[in-house]
Write a protein that holds these residues in place. Structure first.
Motif, PDB file in Angstrom:
ATOM      1  N   ARG A  87      48.565  48.776  49.484  1.00  0.00           N
ATOM      2  CA  ARG A  87      47.904  48.760  48.173  1.00  0.00           C
ATOM      3  C   ARG A  87      46.715  47.815  48.228  1.00  0.00           C
ATOM      4  N   PRO A  88      45.666  48.140  47.502  1.00  0.00           N
ATOM      5  CA  PRO A  88      44.530  47.218  47.468  1.00  0.00           C
ATOM      6  C   PRO A  88      44.930  45.912  46.794  1.00  0.00           C
ATOM      7  N   SER A  89      44.261  44.835  47.192  1.00  0.00           N
ATOM      8  CA  SER A  89      44.574  43.549  46.571  1.00  0.00           C
ATOM      9  C   SER A  89      44.216  43.589  45.092  1.00  0.00           C
TER      10      SER A  89
ATOM     11  N   ASP B  47      40.602  40.320  45.034  1.00  0.00           N
ATOM     12  CA  ASP B  47      39.280  40.883  45.258  1.00  0.00           C
ATOM     13  C   ASP B  47      38.530  40.540  43.977  1.00  0.00           C
ATOM     14  N   ALA B  48      37.653  39.538  44.038  1.00  0.00           N
ATOM     15  CA  ALA B  48      37.070  38.988  42.819  1.00  0.00           C
ATOM     16  C   ALA B  48      35.662  39.500  42.547  1.00  0.00           C
ATOM     17  N   VAL B  49      35.392  39.659  41.244  1.00  0.00           N
ATOM     18  CA  VAL B  49      34.051  40.021  40.786  1.00  0.00           C
ATOM     19  C   VAL B  49      33.746  39.181  39.546  1.00  0.00           C
ATOM     20  N   VAL B  50      32.550  38.586  39.531  1.00  0.00           N
ATOM     21  CA  VAL B  50      32.107  37.804  38.378  1.00  0.00           C
ATOM     22  C   VAL B  50      31.017  38.626  37.704  1.00  0.00           C
TER      23      VAL B  50
ATOM     24  N   THR C  89      38.989  49.978  33.853  1.00  0.00           N
ATOM     25  CA  THR C  89      39.354  51.400  33.791  1.00  0.00           C
ATOM     26  C   THR C  89      39.423  51.991  35.191  1.00  0.00           C
ATOM     27  N   GLY C  90      38.450  51.655  36.035  1.00  0.00           N
ATOM     28  CA  GLY C  90      38.454  52.145  37.410  1.00  0.00           C
ATOM     29  C   GLY C  90      39.670  51.668  38.180  1.00  0.00           C
ATOM     30  N   ALA C  91      40.062  50.420  37.972  1.00  0.00           N
ATOM     31  CA  ALA C  91      41.238  49.871  38.654  1.00  0.00           C
ATOM     32  C   ALA C  91      42.515  50.546  38.170  1.00  0.00           C
ATOM     33  N   ARG C  92      42.588  50.836  36.881  1.00  0.00           N
ATOM     34  CA  ARG C  92      43.775  51.515  36.341  1.00  0.00           C
ATOM     35  C   ARG C  92      43.942  52.895  36.960  1.00  0.00           C
ATOM     36  N   LEU C  93      42.854  53.577  37.229  1.00  0.00           N
ATOM     37  CA  LEU C  93      42.913  54.926  37.790  1.00  0.00           C
ATOM     38  C   LEU C  93      43.368  54.924  39.239  1.00  0.00           C
ATOM     39  N   GLN C  94      43.312  53.776  39.942  1.00  0.00           N
ATOM     40  CA  GLN C  94      43.650  53.732  41.364  1.00  0.00           C
ATOM     41  C   GLN C  94      45.145  53.845  41.655  1.00  0.00           C
ATOM     42  N   PRO C  95      46.141  53.412  41.084  1.00  0.00           N
ATOM     43  CA  PRO C  95      46.325  52.294  40.180  1.00  0.00           C
ATOM     44  C   PRO C  95      46.268  50.986  40.954  1.00  0.00           C
ATOM     45  N   ARG C  96      45.750  49.992  40.298  1.00  0.00           N
ATOM     46  CA  ARG C  96      45.543  48.684  40.912  1.00  0.00           C
ATOM     47  C   ARG C  96      45.746  47.611  39.854  1.00  0.00           C
ATOM     48  N   GLU C  97      46.423  46.529  40.237  1.00  0.00           N
ATOM     49  CA  GLU C  97      46.621  45.422  39.306  1.00  0.00           C
ATOM     50  C   GLU C  97      45.301  44.695  39.076  1.00  0.00           C
ATOM     51  N   VAL C  98      45.129  44.207  37.853  1.00  0.00           N
ATOM     52  CA  VAL C  98      43.886  43.547  37.476  1.00  0.00           C
ATOM     53  C   VAL C  98      44.209  42.300  36.666  1.00  0.00           C
ATOM     54  N   THR C  99      43.471  41.225  36.921  1.00  0.00           N
ATOM     55  CA  THR C  99      43.490  40.051  36.063  1.00  0.00           C
ATOM     56  C   THR C  99      42.083  39.875  35.529  1.00  0.00           C
ATOM     57  N   VAL C 100      41.970  39.775  34.214  1.00  0.00           N
ATOM     58  CA  VAL C 100      40.676  39.574  33.570  1.00  0.00           C
ATOM     59  C   VAL C 100      40.667  38.174  32.977  1.00  0.00           C
ATOM     60  N   ILE C 101      39.653  37.399  33.351  1.00  0.00           N
ATOM     61  CA  ILE C 101      39.528  36.039  32.828  1.00  0.00           C
ATOM     62  C   ILE C 101      38.407  36.013  31.808  1.00  0.00           C
ATOM     63  N   THR C 102      38.806  35.833  30.550  1.00  0.00           N
ATOM     64  CA  THR C 102      37.864  35.718  29.447  1.00  0.00           C
ATOM     65  C   THR C 102      38.596  35.149  28.239  1.00  0.00           C
TER      66      THR C 102
ATOM     67  N   PRO D 227      48.248  47.875  34.029  1.00  0.00           N
ATOM     68  CA  PRO D 227      48.615  46.723  34.841  1.00  0.00           C
ATOM     69  C   PRO D 227      47.601  45.578  34.731  1.00  0.00           C
ATOM     70  N   VAL D 228      47.191  45.226  33.528  1.00  0.00           N
ATOM     71  CA  VAL D 228      46.157  44.210  33.330  1.00  0.00           C
ATOM     72  C   VAL D 228      46.765  42.924  32.789  1.00  0.00           C
ATOM     73  N   THR D 229      46.440  41.830  33.459  1.00  0.00           N
ATOM     74  CA  THR D 229      46.825  40.501  32.993  1.00  0.00           C
ATOM     75  C   THR D 229      45.574  39.860  32.417  1.00  0.00           C
ATOM     76  N   ARG D 230      45.709  39.324  31.222  1.00  0.00           N
ATOM     77  CA  ARG D 230      44.579  38.647  30.581  1.00  0.00           C
ATOM     78  C   ARG D 230      44.818  37.151  30.641  1.00  0.00           C
ATOM     79  N   VAL D 231      43.804  36.424  31.103  1.00  0.00           N
ATOM     80  CA  VAL D 231      43.902  34.981  31.252  1.00  0.00           C
ATOM     81  C   VAL D 231      42.720  34.352  30.535  1.00  0.00           C
ATOM     82  N   SER D 232      42.974  33.304  29.785  1.00  0.00           N
ATOM     83  CA  SER D 232      41.936  32.590  29.062  1.00  0.00           C
ATOM     84  C   SER D 232      40.994  31.876  30.031  1.00  0.00           C
TER      85      SER D 232
END
Length: 178
Positions: free
Chosen positions: A3-5, A56-59, A99-112, A125-130
């Motif tokens: 699975r992708p990271s 696999d990080a993206v800012v 949305t693209g990660a969900r279609l893979q399916p791939r876990e995602v953490t969003v920091i905002t 599979p999205v984790t939201r972090v402050s």
């Protein structure tokens, strides 16, 4: 097939504006230059240290109000850096990435800490972090690194000081120092 990271998506300016660490390097006297250059570089370096091997990080940065809105999307320190297109919000880019990660399916953490993004991208599979949590984790990580460097600086470099207690006791016994 492996699975992708996990994808780590960081709302760049949201984090910068939430932290005195980054705001301290914003250069309001930059003249025609971009006052946020140093803050972005520091955030990217921190995300690279935070993500190493685990994500696999993206800012994502909002290019709408930037001095140079036509910035290329490129990588730095193993981190993908994306700027929204002129007229597009960073929120839209973040939503598209999730949305693209969900279609893979791939876990995602969003920091905002942006409540609109948090509501829009939530769910499996999205984790939201402050943003505050990332800033606190980076501060702890930097403190740990500082302590480790201080320990290394104060360590004696003689062979005797590097021996474990049992070996040292045996050596003292052989030398008649017990």
């Amino acid at each position: 097939m492996s699975r992708p990271s996990e994808l780590l998506v960081v709302d760049g300016y949201n984090v910068i504006f939430k932290s005195s660490r980054y705001m301290a390097v914003v250069d309001e006297t930059a003249g025609e230059g971009d006052p946020f250059d140093r803050a972005r570089e520091l955030l990217i370096a921190d995300v690279a240290a935070y993500a190493q091997g685990s994500y696999d990080a993206v800012v994502v940065f909002d290019a709408a109000g930037n001095v140079s809105p036509d910035r290329p999307n490129l990588g730095k320190a193993g981190i993908r850096v994306m700027f929204s297109q002129a007229g597009e919000s960073a929120d839209s880019v973040i939503e598209r990435l999730v949305t693209g990660a969900r279609l893979q399916p791939r876990e995602v953490t969003v920091i905002t800490s942006d409540n609109t993004i948090r509501a829009t991208v939530g769910g499996i599979p999205v984790t939201r972090v402050s943003s505050d949590v990332l800033v606190a984790n980076v501060a702890h990580m930097n403190a740990d690194i500082g302590r480790e460097l201080a320990d290394r600086t104060h360590a004696k470099l003689t062979l005797e000081d590097r021996l474990d207690a049992r070996t040292r006791a045996r050596l003292d016994e052989l030398l008649g120092r017990s």
